[in-house]
Design a protein around this motif. Structure first.
Motif, PDB file in Angstrom:
ATOM      1  N   LEU A   1      -1.701   0.956  10.757  1.00  0.00           N
ATOM      2  CA  LEU A   1      -1.203   1.250   9.413  1.00  0.00           C
ATOM      3  C   LEU A   1      -2.118   0.669   8.339  1.00  0.00           C
ATOM      4  O   LEU A   1      -2.354   1.294   7.308  1.00  0.00           O
ATOM      5  CB  LEU A   1       0.212   0.692   9.245  1.00  0.00           C
ATOM      6  CG  LEU A   1       1.318   1.415  10.022  1.00  0.00           C
ATOM      7  CD1 LEU A   1       2.642   0.660   9.882  1.00  0.00           C
ATOM      8  CD2 LEU A   1       1.475   2.849   9.514  1.00  0.00           C
ATOM      9  N   GLU A   2      -2.641  -0.537   8.600  1.00  0.00           N
ATOM     10  CA  GLU A   2      -3.563  -1.155   7.646  1.00  0.00           C
ATOM     11  C   GLU A   2      -4.805  -0.291   7.426  1.00  0.00           C
ATOM     12  O   GLU A   2      -5.339  -0.220   6.324  1.00  0.00           O
ATOM     13  CB  GLU A   2      -3.995  -2.540   8.148  1.00  0.00           C
ATOM     14  CG  GLU A   2      -3.007  -3.640   7.890  1.00  0.00           C
ATOM     15  CD  GLU A   2      -3.564  -4.993   8.282  1.00  0.00           C
ATOM     16  OE1 GLU A   2      -4.084  -5.692   7.388  1.00  0.00           O
ATOM     17  OE2 GLU A   2      -3.510  -5.329   9.483  1.00  0.00           O
TER      18      GLU A   2
ATOM     19  N   LEU B   1      -1.640   5.246   3.242  1.00  0.00           N
ATOM     20  CA  LEU B   1      -0.808   4.223   2.619  1.00  0.00           C
ATOM     21  C   LEU B   1      -1.418   3.744   1.310  1.00  0.00           C
ATOM     22  O   LEU B   1      -2.654   3.641   1.186  1.00  0.00           O
ATOM     23  CB  LEU B   1      -0.640   3.019   3.560  1.00  0.00           C
ATOM     24  CG  LEU B   1       0.095   3.255   4.880  1.00  0.00           C
ATOM     25  CD1 LEU B   1       0.200   1.947   5.645  1.00  0.00           C
ATOM     26  CD2 LEU B   1       1.487   3.822   4.636  1.00  0.00           C
ATOM     27  N   ASP B   2      -0.556   3.436   0.354  1.00  0.00           N
ATOM     28  CA  ASP B   2      -1.048   2.854  -0.892  1.00  0.00           C
ATOM     29  C   ASP B   2      -1.259   1.353  -0.694  1.00  0.00           C
ATOM     30  O   ASP B   2      -0.971   0.797   0.370  1.00  0.00           O
ATOM     31  CB  ASP B   2      -0.075   3.131  -2.042  1.00  0.00           C
ATOM     32  CG  ASP B   2       1.330   2.627  -1.746  1.00  0.00           C
ATOM     33  OD1 ASP B   2       1.461   1.662  -0.964  1.00  0.00           O
ATOM     34  OD2 ASP B   2       2.298   3.204  -2.278  1.00  0.00           O
ATOM     35  N   THR B   3      -1.738   0.695  -1.712  1.00  0.00           N
ATOM     36  CA  THR B   3      -2.079  -0.734  -1.601  1.00  0.00           C
ATOM     37  C   THR B   3      -0.880  -1.590  -1.242  1.00  0.00           C
ATOM     38  O   THR B   3      -0.972  -2.502  -0.409  1.00  0.00           O
ATOM     39  CB  THR B   3      -2.683  -1.221  -2.935  1.00  0.00           C
ATOM     40  OG1 THR B   3      -3.821  -0.425  -3.255  1.00  0.00           O
ATOM     41  CG2 THR B   3      -3.105  -2.681  -2.819  1.00  0.00           C
ATOM     42  N   GLU B   4       0.265  -1.300  -1.855  1.00  0.00           N
ATOM     43  CA  GLU B   4       1.460  -2.106  -1.609  1.00  0.00           C
ATOM     44  C   GLU B   4       1.932  -1.987  -0.165  1.00  0.00           C
ATOM     45  O   GLU B   4       2.216  -2.991   0.499  1.00  0.00           O
ATOM     46  CB  GLU B   4       2.580  -1.654  -2.561  1.00  0.00           C
ATOM     47  CG  GLU B   4       3.838  -2.510  -2.503  1.00  0.00           C
ATOM     48  CD  GLU B   4       3.656  -3.909  -3.086  1.00  0.00           C
ATOM     49  OE1 GLU B   4       4.580  -4.723  -2.957  1.00  0.00           O
ATOM     50  OE2 GLU B   4       2.564  -4.183  -3.638  1.00  0.00           O
ATOM     51  N   ASN B   5       1.995  -0.765   0.355  1.00  0.00           N
ATOM     52  CA  ASN B   5       2.436  -0.567   1.735  1.00  0.00           C
ATOM     53  C   ASN B   5       1.423  -1.130   2.736  1.00  0.00           C
ATOM     54  O   ASN B   5       1.798  -1.599   3.813  1.00  0.00           O
ATOM     55  CB  ASN B   5       2.677   0.916   2.006  1.00  0.00           C
ATOM     56  CG  ASN B   5       3.947   1.423   1.350  1.00  0.00           C
ATOM     57  OD1 ASN B   5       4.937   0.705   1.276  1.00  0.00           O
ATOM     58  ND2 ASN B   5       3.919   2.656   0.854  1.00  0.00           N
ATOM     59  N   ARG B   6       0.142  -1.063   2.388  1.00  0.00           N
ATOM     60  CA  ARG B   6      -0.880  -1.634   3.265  1.00  0.00           C
ATOM     61  C   ARG B   6      -0.718  -3.162   3.331  1.00  0.00           C
ATOM     62  O   ARG B   6      -0.937  -3.774   4.373  1.00  0.00           O
ATOM     63  CB  ARG B   6      -2.270  -1.261   2.761  1.00  0.00           C
ATOM     64  CG  ARG B   6      -3.375  -1.629   3.747  1.00  0.00           C
ATOM     65  CD  ARG B   6      -4.728  -1.078   3.336  1.00  0.00           C
ATOM     66  NE  ARG B   6      -4.795   0.366   3.568  1.00  0.00           N
ATOM     67  CZ  ARG B   6      -4.784   1.268   2.599  1.00  0.00           C
ATOM     68  NH1 ARG B   6      -4.705   0.887   1.327  1.00  0.00           N
ATOM     69  NH2 ARG B   6      -4.841   2.558   2.884  1.00  0.00           N
ATOM     70  N   ARG B   7      -0.298  -3.753   2.214  1.00  0.00           N
ATOM     71  CA  ARG B   7      -0.041  -5.206   2.197  1.00  0.00           C
ATOM     72  C   ARG B   7       1.146  -5.547   3.097  1.00  0.00           C
ATOM     73  O   ARG B   7       1.125  -6.546   3.817  1.00  0.00           O
ATOM     74  CB  ARG B   7       0.224  -5.677   0.774  1.00  0.00           C
ATOM     75  CG  ARG B   7       0.423  -7.191   0.643  1.00  0.00           C
ATOM     76  CD  ARG B   7       0.509  -7.596  -0.825  1.00  0.00           C
ATOM     77  NE  ARG B   7       1.678  -7.035  -1.451  1.00  0.00           N
ATOM     78  CZ  ARG B   7       2.898  -7.603  -1.392  1.00  0.00           C
ATOM     79  NH1 ARG B   7       3.066  -8.722  -0.702  1.00  0.00           N
ATOM     80  NH2 ARG B   7       3.915  -7.054  -2.007  1.00  0.00           N
ATOM     81  N   PHE B   8       2.184  -4.700   3.061  1.00  0.00           N
ATOM     82  CA  PHE B   8       3.333  -4.915   3.931  1.00  0.00           C
ATOM     83  C   PHE B   8       2.913  -4.840   5.403  1.00  0.00           C
ATOM     84  O   PHE B   8       3.349  -5.654   6.234  1.00  0.00           O
ATOM     85  CB  PHE B   8       4.416  -3.870   3.651  1.00  0.00           C
ATOM     86  CG  PHE B   8       5.069  -4.021   2.308  1.00  0.00           C
ATOM     87  CD1 PHE B   8       5.130  -5.252   1.677  1.00  0.00           C
ATOM     88  CD2 PHE B   8       5.626  -2.925   1.665  1.00  0.00           C
ATOM     89  CE1 PHE B   8       5.734  -5.399   0.428  1.00  0.00           C
ATOM     90  CE2 PHE B   8       6.235  -3.054   0.430  1.00  0.00           C
ATOM     91  CZ  PHE B   8       6.289  -4.298  -0.193  1.00  0.00           C
ATOM     92  N   ALA B   9       2.066  -3.857   5.727  1.00  0.00           N
ATOM     93  CA  ALA B   9       1.591  -3.714   7.103  1.00  0.00           C
ATOM     94  C   ALA B   9       0.784  -4.939   7.529  1.00  0.00           C
ATOM     95  O   ALA B   9       0.878  -5.401   8.673  1.00  0.00           O
ATOM     96  CB  ALA B   9       0.747  -2.453   7.241  1.00  0.00           C
TER      97      ALA B   9
END
Length: 266
Positions: free
Chosen positions: A71-72, A77-85
């Motif tokens: 996912l990373e 994915l946007d920046t926020e979701n990539r941070r969650f991953a």
């Protein structure tokens, strides 16, 4: 005649009391044997359960870590979701380390950890460990300095377990060093080989040095920092060094740095 009868009665009474005491002692021995067998079985079941749980946890955690990495790297994915991953991956990695530590403890306590002795070139082991940890040190702005021995140093030991020991110690030095360098050197002293890992980290007080190799102990006030860990790493390291027939010690001044010395029989 009366006196002899009295002596006979006293003798028989003594023998009777002795037999009662002997029967009581034998009964206690049987009970202790039963209790020992029950306790040994409970301990064996506990060790088996611990190992089973650790193994079962490791597989799904590794999968979670792998999917989080995918996912990373995804472009969807946007920046926020990539941070969650990224947070999911980091948490999964920590859990994998926890499970690995608990599994290692279970193996050590059950006595099922096998040691394979063979001639090992210390230089080869140190070079491999340092190469694997270079990126970790570089990410913290630290230098790993290896002072290679002038001649081959061969020791009869378990290459895999020795690699684990040295990796644990150097990783610990990286974890608690914020700036400077970590130096690794190896030399022969009489019929022993010593490996010294020196760092410029936070150091360890004299009081904390006494409990450095105790289980579930984290020294140097690290509980209040962001540094994570189980407190089992150095205890496991100590047990492994002992199994290898060696010794491990620490020389440190709080606020200056720490030297960890591993000594192995040639």
């Amino acid at each position: 005649m009366l006196a002899r009868q009295q002596q006979s009665y006293l003798g028989l009474t003594g023998i009777f009391l002795f037999l009662i005491g002997l029967a009581y002692w034998l009964n206690r021995q049987v009970q202790w044997e039963k209790q020992h067998s029950i306790l040994a079985k409970q301990l064996a079941d506990r060790d088996l359960f611990s190992q089973m749980v650790a193994h079962e946890f490791r597989a799904p955690l590794t999968a979670i870590k792998g999917y989080a990495s995918f996912l990373e790297e995804s472009n969807d994915l946007d920046t926020e979701n990539r941070r969650f991953a990224s947070n999911i991956r980091i948490s999964a990695e920590r859990l994998v380390l926890l499970v690995s530590d608990f599994l290692e403890v279970a193996r050590l306590q059950s006595g099922k950890l096998k040691i394979k002795s063979e001639p090992v070139d210390i230089h080869t082991v140190l070079t491999a460990v340092i190469e694997n940890l270079q990126i970790t040190a570089k990410n913290k702005g630290l230098r790993l300095i290896y002072r290679a021995p002038e001649q081959p140093l061969i020791v009869t030991t378990d290459s895999g377990r020795l690699t684990q020991v040295i990796t644990n110690v150097i990783s610990n030095s990286i974890k608690y060093t914020e700036s400077g360098a970590i130096e690794i050197e190896c030399k022969k002293e009489l019929r022993k080989l010593s490996i010294r890992i020196k760092d410029s980290g936070i150091g360890i007080s004299a009081e904390d040095q006494k409990k450095l190799f105790a289980p579930f102990q984290r020294v140097g006030g690290v509980d209040s920092t962001a540094t994570t860990g189980t407190g089992l790493g150095m205890w496991i390291t100590k047990q492994l060094v002992t199994l290898l027939g060696g010794e491990i010690g620490v020389e440190s001044i709080k606020g200056v740095g720490t030297h960890v010395v591993i000594t192995l029989n040639e």
